[in-house]
Write an enzyme that holds these catalytic residues in place. Sequence first.
Site, short mmCIF file in Angstrom:
data_model
loop_
_atom_site.label_atom_id
_atom_site.label_comp_id
_atom_site.label_asym_id
_atom_site.label_seq_id
_atom_site.Cartn_x
_atom_site.Cartn_y
_atom_site.Cartn_z
N HIS A 107 157.76 -56.50 -81.03
CA HIS A 107 157.03 -57.37 -80.10
C HIS A 107 156.05 -58.32 -80.77
O HIS A 107 155.35 -59.05 -80.07
CB HIS A 107 156.26 -56.53 -79.07
CG HIS A 107 157.15 -55.82 -78.11
ND1 HIS A 107 157.53 -56.36 -76.90
CD2 HIS A 107 157.76 -54.63 -78.19
CE1 HIS A 107 158.33 -55.51 -76.27
NE2 HIS A 107 158.49 -54.44 -77.03
N LYS A 153 144.85 -65.02 -71.90
CA LYS A 153 145.62 -64.16 -72.80
C LYS A 153 144.65 -63.44 -73.72
O LYS A 153 143.46 -63.74 -73.71
CB LYS A 153 146.62 -64.98 -73.62
CG LYS A 153 146.02 -66.25 -74.23
CD LYS A 153 147.04 -67.12 -74.91
CE LYS A 153 147.89 -67.95 -74.00
NZ LYS A 153 149.26 -67.49 -73.88
N ARG A 154 145.15 -62.51 -74.55
CA ARG A 154 144.26 -61.87 -75.52
C ARG A 154 143.62 -62.91 -76.43
O ARG A 154 144.21 -63.96 -76.70
CB ARG A 154 145.05 -60.87 -76.37
CG ARG A 154 145.36 -59.58 -75.67
CD ARG A 154 144.12 -58.88 -75.18
NE ARG A 154 143.30 -58.41 -76.27
CZ ARG A 154 143.19 -57.15 -76.64
NH1 ARG A 154 143.84 -56.21 -75.98
NH2 ARG A 154 142.44 -56.80 -77.65
N LYS A 199 146.55 -67.50 -81.23
CA LYS A 199 146.74 -68.08 -79.91
C LYS A 199 145.91 -69.36 -79.74
O LYS A 199 146.08 -70.11 -78.80
CB LYS A 199 146.40 -67.06 -78.83
CG LYS A 199 147.35 -65.84 -78.84
CD LYS A 199 146.98 -64.82 -77.77
CE LYS A 199 147.76 -63.53 -77.89
NZ LYS A 199 149.07 -63.55 -77.22
N THR A 254 154.46 -64.09 -71.99
CA THR A 254 155.00 -63.90 -70.64
C THR A 254 154.11 -64.61 -69.63
O THR A 254 154.56 -64.96 -68.55
CB THR A 254 155.11 -62.40 -70.28
OG1 THR A 254 153.88 -61.76 -70.64
CG2 THR A 254 156.26 -61.73 -71.01
N LYS A 263 154.90 -66.74 -66.12
CA LYS A 263 154.24 -66.53 -64.82
C LYS A 263 153.66 -67.86 -64.29
O LYS A 263 153.78 -68.18 -63.11
CB LYS A 263 153.11 -65.51 -64.95
CG LYS A 263 153.62 -64.10 -65.20
CD LYS A 263 152.54 -63.17 -65.75
CE LYS A 263 153.22 -61.97 -66.40
NZ LYS A 263 152.36 -61.28 -67.37
C1 26W Z 1 146.48 -51.97 -82.04
C2 26W Z 1 147.88 -51.94 -82.44
C3 26W Z 1 148.76 -52.84 -81.67
C4 26W Z 1 149.56 -53.74 -82.31
C5 26W Z 1 150.41 -54.53 -81.59
C6 26W Z 1 148.81 -52.75 -80.29
C7 26W Z 1 149.65 -53.55 -79.56
C8 26W Z 1 150.46 -54.43 -80.22
C9 26W Z 1 151.41 -55.24 -79.38
C10 26W Z 1 152.81 -55.09 -79.93
C11 26W Z 1 151.03 -56.65 -79.26
C12 26W Z 1 151.69 -57.29 -78.07
O1 26W Z 1 151.36 -57.00 -76.94
N1 26W Z 1 152.61 -58.22 -78.33
C13 26W Z 1 153.06 -59.11 -77.29
O2 26W Z 1 154.23 -58.57 -76.69
C14 26W Z 1 154.66 -59.38 -75.61
C15 26W Z 1 155.81 -58.66 -74.95
O3 26W Z 1 156.94 -58.68 -75.75
C16 26W Z 1 155.01 -60.78 -76.09
O4 26W Z 1 155.34 -61.56 -74.97
C17 26W Z 1 153.85 -61.41 -76.82
O5 26W Z 1 154.23 -62.64 -77.37
C18 26W Z 1 153.35 -60.48 -77.89
O6 26W Z 1 152.16 -60.98 -78.47
#
Ligand code: 26W
Length: 831
Positions: free
Chosen positions: A350, A538-539, A544, A646, A650
Amino acid sequence: MNDLDFCRKVEQCLTADFGLERDTARPRQIYLATVSILRQILLNRSLSLEKAEETQKKVSYLCMEFLVGKMLESHLRAMGLYEDYCVWLAEAGQNFDAVAAEEQDPGIGNGGLGRLAACFMDSLAALDYPAAGYSLCYEEGLFCQKVPGGEQVELPDTWLYSGEAWLTPRDEKTVAVRFGGKVKETWRQGKVSIHYEGAYTVLARPYDLFIPGYHNDAALPIHLWRVVPEPIRFSPDESRRDWDEHWREQEFYSKISGQLYPDDTQYEGKKLRVCQQYFLVSATLQNLISAHLSCHASLDDFAEYNAIHINDTHPALAIPELMRLLMDEHGYDWDHAWTITVAALSYTNHTVMPEALECWPRNLLSETLPRIVSILEEINRRLTADLSARLPREAKKVAAMSLEGDGMFRMANLAVVGSHTVNGVSQIHSQILRERVFSDFASLNPEKFTNVTNGIAHRRWLCQSNPRLTALITETIGDGFISNPTDLERLYPYADNPDFRHAFADLRRKNKADFSDYVAGVYGRRPDPDSIFDVQIKRLHEYKRQLLNALRILGLYHSLKENPEQNFYPQTFFFAAKAAPGYRMAKRILKLLWCLGEEIARDKAVRDRLSLVFLPDYNVSLAQRIIPAADISQQISTAGKEASGTGNMKLMLNGAITLGTLDGANVEILEAVGKDNIFIFGKNEKEVEALLRAGYDPRRYLLPTGRPKDAAADTAVVSAGADVVDRALQETLSSILDHLEKGIYGENFSDLAAYLKIGYHSAPDPYLCLCDYADYDRTAAHLKRLYADPERWFAMATRNVAMAGRFSSDISIRRYAERIWKIQPLPASRK
Ligand code: 26W
């Protein structure tokens, strides 16, 4: 059950559980009684599903986060109970909004990954696939954000206060998960038997959260594992126990389901994260194995009935754990266990950001999961032997593909090696995985890699959150799109229909007024609903580029100050974003956004035309409010960095126009709507890579230092790689950076100016803010000019809505089901 029965049951529950009547009960008791009845109905449905699943392959979706959003309204709507329930409440002088306000937004997710998992559960249920989600029942979700004075304060998210009501404890499915201790291997006749000494046992109990299908009988569980203390029985073993050690361990392991993503900057935090991940996969696999053995003779056909999906690397320990269970507990030899494991598992990546390519120190894993380490070593021994044979003169490549390196175990390599399929989440991202992140694996095994573009639950993100637009669409093309999202394409010709466009413009104006009222009520200031609503939600992350957006707002501010008479359409910029607690730079950018908002709000000369609103505590509920009111959707990540996004989908679905880079799913949005209906700027992914390789020098975009502003010729042109940088741009950017250095709303932002100019850790800003500024500004200004022509604007908006159906998660889920999981919907005959 019909709607009347449902309301009667809620009434009975109010009397039986709280001794109250519906007209005297408080909203909280009505909420609890309603949820209790919904939960009972869904539990019953899901039990009948468990039976149907015995004869069919199912998918188990493992994910550290499920950002489900509030459930009362969405569940009632999906179950066809919403309208009558509202009437029933009104008859008793009660009000749905007051009852719904009792539900907190469960923050058991970080962002994109967690929300995607929730959208996928919605679609799996709507399409009646046999499926279940698996995660942890965190006591605390992601923090609630407050921003006094622009400083992020993180408060605990105690979502269970209202969330517990949705959970059904499944005591009978409790399993034991072991940590630590020493492992003894005894070999007898070529078979190994494993004994644990001094291991600590934690009990895992699933608490089920049910997701109903849309107007069908489906109810899919998300099993949330929670730590429950082990009962202590008096036995000779117990009397020899070291109780001090026991309490210490109990204190540590009881925190496993305590908090989502605990701080892992220190060793203890890392250990806790590893324990969380292992707890999830071990409990889940034990659950799946015992369910399988309850109706099949052996585990030989386990993978024919189970597709197990790993979301990002967090549940990658499912690979050695399934091997362990098959070999140590069920007597399989290595080769047979490996065949079953790889046939069952698939992995989605992801993000390409390094934080998701997790690496765990070897000593930490050995201390916590000794048996898993010996299995990882054996997987790796076989892997590297095989690779060395296939790539005899490429020791470097083999070392890079190894599961171990620099004293670390690499979870991403493990996930690739132990899965039958690996996918990215948009076309461009999957290509980057194939060509860069996992290129060595992909060249040996190209058929393993594929793409499934993300999608969104359009029933929540359009039908539920934008009832006005939904009504207009339904009047125009009928309601077929609710179950068949690509039916929205029938709306396309209405882009040329003035009546449709006017109706769309009218409802957007109403949505904006509603949102402004909400903002005024919660945050004190009322945005002008007649201004352009320009949204970046977004985050908070450097890639970003909220910072790039802020720089441009500063540019607009300067231009308004210098030339107050200019024709300037009023514009409100909205931001909402949480920064990771330990992410210093993200917190500085947040502070900049907040200070800039305050400074502009106090400037009488500009504030009627320009404003910046930072909305604290971004969550699913806030997204549902702001998205229907958005005119412009900012998706401006450095190309190659956003896996998909995503939010972009939306906002498009609600008719906002995208201002973005060629990144993530923006590329496919462009393909869908055509270049006249989306506004793309900046370096593309290949150019970004080339520039970073060649060496990016942001100072080219600034006035040479030490030279008075007007000393150089006005027309001076400087070459910056392939770009032509004119002096006007250098002046604009230099004055913006000067402003950061002078301070905004009393806060000095020299650190951000230095970051943009010379970078930190000796690398100039790798996200190329200054480099993309000119094209961003030009494209945004062009887009804004179009807003003055509402006919053209709402024609574009209509085309965006019409083409958004392909981004429904129904479509993504069908792809996963057909191409990766090989599962079928349940037969209609089960009912
Ligand atoms: C703290 C460790 C950690 C590392 C990565 C926690 C969570 C993550 C996630 C994988 C980050 C994440 O949410 N990625 C997002 O995933 C979405 C769903 O596929 C994508 O649409 C986003 O582009 C992507 O940033």
